[in-house]
Design a protein around this motif. Structure first.
Motif, PDB file in Angstrom:
ATOM      1  N   GLY A 164       5.360  15.933   0.314  1.00 13.51           N
ATOM      2  CA  GLY A 164       4.752  14.978  -1.154  1.00 13.51           C
ATOM      3  C   GLY A 164       5.180  13.682  -0.928  1.00 13.51           C
ATOM      4  N   LEU A 165       6.556  13.367  -0.729  1.00 17.35           N
ATOM      5  CA  LEU A 165       7.284  12.229  -0.770  1.00 17.35           C
ATOM      6  C   LEU A 165       6.618  11.484   0.385  1.00 17.35           C
ATOM      7  CD1 LEU A 165      11.138  12.894  -1.386  1.00 17.35           C
ATOM      8  CD2 LEU A 165       9.473  11.551  -2.988  1.00 17.35           C
ATOM      9  N   TYR A 166       6.253  12.054   1.507  1.00 17.72           N
ATOM     10  CA  TYR A 166       5.659  11.325   2.699  1.00 17.72           C
ATOM     11  C   TYR A 166       4.193  10.506   2.240  1.00 17.72           C
ATOM     12  CZ  TYR A 166       3.597  10.302   7.108  1.00 17.72           C
ATOM     13  OH  TYR A 166       2.772   9.755   8.084  1.00 17.72           O
ATOM     14  N   VAL A 167       3.777  11.465   1.473  1.00 17.19           N
ATOM     15  CA  VAL A 167       2.047  10.996   1.013  1.00 17.19           C
ATOM     16  C   VAL A 167       2.307   9.961   0.196  1.00 17.19           C
ATOM     17  CG1 VAL A 167       0.118  11.678  -0.204  1.00 17.19           C
ATOM     18  CG2 VAL A 167       0.967  13.384   1.598  1.00 17.19           C
ATOM     19  N   VAL A 168       3.260   9.980  -0.869  1.00 15.00           N
ATOM     20  CA  VAL A 168       3.419   8.863  -1.909  1.00 15.00           C
ATOM     21  C   VAL A 168       3.846   7.714  -0.936  1.00 15.00           C
ATOM     22  CG1 VAL A 168       4.649   8.386  -3.892  1.00 15.00           C
ATOM     23  CG2 VAL A 168       3.831  10.400  -3.813  1.00 15.00           C
ATOM     24  N   THR A 169       4.926   7.890  -0.152  1.00 12.77           N
ATOM     25  CA  THR A 169       5.288   6.651   0.491  1.00 12.77           C
ATOM     26  C   THR A 169       4.746   6.115   1.669  1.00 12.77           C
ATOM     27  OG1 THR A 169       7.063   7.954   1.744  1.00 12.77           O
ATOM     28  CG2 THR A 169       7.770   7.075  -0.571  1.00 12.77           C
ATOM     29  N   LEU A 170       3.494   6.741   2.078  1.00 18.95           N
ATOM     30  CA  LEU A 170       2.760   6.557   3.267  1.00 18.95           C
ATOM     31  C   LEU A 170       2.315   4.967   3.235  1.00 18.95           C
ATOM     32  CD1 LEU A 170       1.850   7.483   5.976  1.00 18.95           C
ATOM     33  CD2 LEU A 170      -0.296   8.166   4.949  1.00 18.95           C
ATOM     34  N   PRO A 171       1.787   4.566   2.116  1.00 22.58           N
ATOM     35  CA  PRO A 171       1.485   3.024   2.100  1.00 22.58           C
ATOM     36  C   PRO A 171       2.502   1.956   2.594  1.00 22.58           C
ATOM     37  CG  PRO A 171       0.414   3.941   0.184  1.00 22.58           C
ATOM     38  CD  PRO A 171       1.522   5.204   1.025  1.00 22.58           C
ATOM     39  N   PHE A 172       3.849   2.479   2.017  1.00 24.66           N
ATOM     40  CA  PHE A 172       4.924   1.541   2.069  1.00 24.66           C
ATOM     41  C   PHE A 172       5.317   1.853   3.652  1.00 24.66           C
ATOM     42  CE2 PHE A 172       4.959   2.622  -2.332  1.00 24.66           C
ATOM     43  CZ  PHE A 172       4.671   1.490  -2.845  1.00 24.66           C
ATOM     44  N   SER A 173       5.306   2.941   4.048  1.00 21.92           N
ATOM     45  CA  SER A 173       5.745   3.205   5.808  1.00 21.92           C
ATOM     46  C   SER A 173       4.613   2.361   6.509  1.00 21.92           C
ATOM     47  CB  SER A 173       5.883   4.796   5.924  1.00 21.92           C
ATOM     48  OG  SER A 173       6.571   5.348   5.109  1.00 21.92           O
ATOM     49  N   LEU A 174       3.450   2.536   6.321  1.00 25.12           N
ATOM     50  CA  LEU A 174       2.503   1.781   7.157  1.00 25.12           C
ATOM     51  C   LEU A 174       2.643   0.265   7.245  1.00 25.12           C
ATOM     52  CD1 LEU A 174      -0.848   3.621   6.190  1.00 25.12           C
ATOM     53  CD2 LEU A 174       0.420   3.799   8.476  1.00 25.12           C
TER      54      LEU A 174
END
Length: 128
Positions: free
Chosen positions: A62-72
């Motif tokens: 869930g955290l990965y999905v939420v933070t994915l835009p910032f990770s990209l």
């Protein structure tokens, strides 16, 4: 005032004795970290650790999905996925029951070595 000191002193003494008694256990655990896990380790892993690791995997996804835009934007979606989802997932579903990560890696390397030796023996036998 005397009554207040007595329970505090007793709890400090009990804590000290408890930690002193645990010192040989931790020393023994450090020596035998590459041994196979015992039944208590397997029970503890199955009852406590695996459910917590499963929750950690779901929360990490869930955290990965939420933070994915910032990770990209930061250029590290693979690293974030590895840390948040893959590591807890591997420990939940792939690691041997009762093993620590170090034990699991050691047992995995030992198994691969045995498989390689077996393949070499089969190759030599077929060449003859």
């Amino acid at each position: 005032m005397k009554r207040a000191k007595r329970p505090v002193a007793a709890s400090v003494l009990a804590s000290t004795m408890l930690f002193a008694a645990m010192a040989p256990v931790t020393a023994q655990a450090a020596e035998s970290k590459l041994d196979r896990p015992g039944e208590m380790a397997m029970i503890g892993d199955a009852v406590f650790a695996r459910p917590l690791l499963l929750v950690s995997t779901v929360v990490g996804a869930g955290l990965y999905v939420v933070t994915l835009p910032f990770s990209l934007l930061g250029g590290n979606p693979g690293e974030a996925g590895e840390v948040l989802v893959m590591n807890p997932g591997k420990n939940t579903f792939v690691r041997c029951l009762g093993c620590t990560p170090a034990q699991h890696e050691s047992l995995k390397a030992e198994k691969e070595l045995q498989e390689n030796e077996k393949q070499e023996q089969e190759a030599v036998a077929s060449a003859e």
